[in-house]
Design a protein around this motif. Structure first.
Motif, mmCIF file in Angstrom:
data_model
loop_
_atom_site.group_PDB
_atom_site.id
_atom_site.type_symbol
_atom_site.label_atom_id
_atom_site.label_comp_id
_atom_site.label_asym_id
_atom_site.label_seq_id
_atom_site.Cartn_x
_atom_site.Cartn_y
_atom_site.Cartn_z
ATOM 1 N N GLY A 273 -2.363 4.736 -8.814
ATOM 2 C CA GLY A 273 -2.829 3.355 -8.755
ATOM 3 C C GLY A 273 -1.822 2.326 -9.214
ATOM 4 O O GLY A 273 -2.048 1.131 -9.066
ATOM 5 N N GLN B 129 -8.781 -3.198 2.523
ATOM 6 C CA GLN B 129 -7.641 -2.417 2.031
ATOM 7 C C GLN B 129 -7.073 -3.040 0.761
ATOM 8 O O GLN B 129 -6.741 -2.333 -0.191
ATOM 9 N N THR C 161 2.032 -3.821 -11.997
ATOM 10 C CA THR C 161 0.748 -3.359 -11.469
ATOM 11 C C THR C 161 -0.313 -4.442 -11.628
ATOM 12 O O THR C 161 -1.097 -4.696 -10.714
ATOM 13 N N HIS D 56 -7.992 0.163 -7.524
ATOM 14 C CA HIS D 56 -7.232 1.341 -7.969
ATOM 15 C C HIS D 56 -6.233 0.934 -9.057
ATOM 16 O O HIS D 56 -6.073 1.627 -10.062
ATOM 17 N N GLN E 200 2.368 1.848 -3.590
ATOM 18 C CA GLN E 200 1.466 2.091 -4.716
ATOM 19 C C GLN E 200 1.430 3.591 -4.997
ATOM 20 O O GLN E 200 1.250 4.402 -4.101
ATOM 21 N N GLY F 60 -1.835 -6.155 -8.436
ATOM 22 C CA GLY F 60 -3.278 -5.976 -8.314
ATOM 23 C C GLY F 60 -4.013 -7.302 -8.226
ATOM 24 O O GLY F 60 -4.942 -7.463 -7.428
ATOM 25 N N LEU G 62 0.828 -1.208 0.000
ATOM 26 C CA LEU G 62 0.000 0.000 0.000
ATOM 27 C C LEU G 62 0.864 1.260 0.000
ATOM 28 O O LEU G 62 0.547 2.246 -0.672
ATOM 29 N N THR H 62 -9.490 -2.315 -2.163
ATOM 30 C CA THR H 62 -9.405 -0.919 -2.618
ATOM 31 C C THR H 62 -8.168 -0.712 -3.483
ATOM 32 O O THR H 62 -8.234 -0.095 -4.550
ATOM 33 N N ALA H 63 -7.026 -1.240 -3.042
ATOM 34 C CA ALA H 63 -5.782 -1.085 -3.810
ATOM 35 C C ALA H 63 -5.868 -1.836 -5.138
ATOM 36 O O ALA H 63 -5.403 -1.337 -6.176
ATOM 37 N N TRP I 86 2.183 0.533 -9.662
ATOM 38 C CA TRP I 86 3.455 0.256 -8.988
ATOM 39 C C TRP I 86 4.531 0.321 -10.052
ATOM 40 O O TRP I 86 4.277 0.000 -11.224
#
Length: 140
Positions: free
Chosen positions: A24, A64, A41, A71, A20, A45, A17, A67-68, A26
């Motif tokens: 959104g 969490q 990513t 994103h 990131q 993800g 987190l 949500t990530a 990486w």
């Protein structure tokens, strides 16, 4: 689950987190061919989506991770790769890593479908493979 696993999972999720990007994505390490933001990513993800589906994890961690992952999915949709974000097969380390990751999904899925803790099972298999030199251990 052993006592140290929840803390390790919490630290791992916190690290993902924290790294990131606000957009959104990486960013992977720099390779001779450039960074592989789309690939890392998508991979991260997808892993976070899997975490969000683990009923044995605390609700806050699952939320969490979800949500990530969402994103990351929005970033991927906004940044399409001309060839679909495939691995650059000119980088030799990608062949082995991609194949190993794909093969590890099998025992992970078997363990999860059997109601076992997939992280513990895959970790135990890895340890047996390394400590015995025998790569033929599996889930019984």
């Amino acid at each position: 689950m052993t006592d140290h696993v929840p803390g390790a999972l919490r630290r791992g999720l916190d690290s993902l987190l924290r790294t990131q990007h606000p957009t959104g994505s990486w960013t992977d390490f720099w390779l001779p061919v450039g960074t592989s933001d789309a690939w890392v990513t998508a991979y991260t993800g997808l892993a976070l989506h899997a975490v969000s589906c683990c009923a044995w994890l605390p609700t806050a961690m699952r939320e969490q991770a979800d949500t990530a992952a969402r994103h990351a999915a929005r970033w991927l949709l906004a940044h399409p790769h001309p060839r679909g974000g495939e691995l650059d097969w000119s980088v030799p380390s990608n062949y082995d890593k991609a194949f190993a990751d794909a093969m590890e999904v099998i025992p992970y899925t078997l363990a999860e479908n059997a109601g076992l803790n997939p992280i513990e099972i895959v970790t135990e298999l890895r340890n047996k493979h390394v400590t015995t030199g025998n790569a033929n251990f599996g889930i019984n």
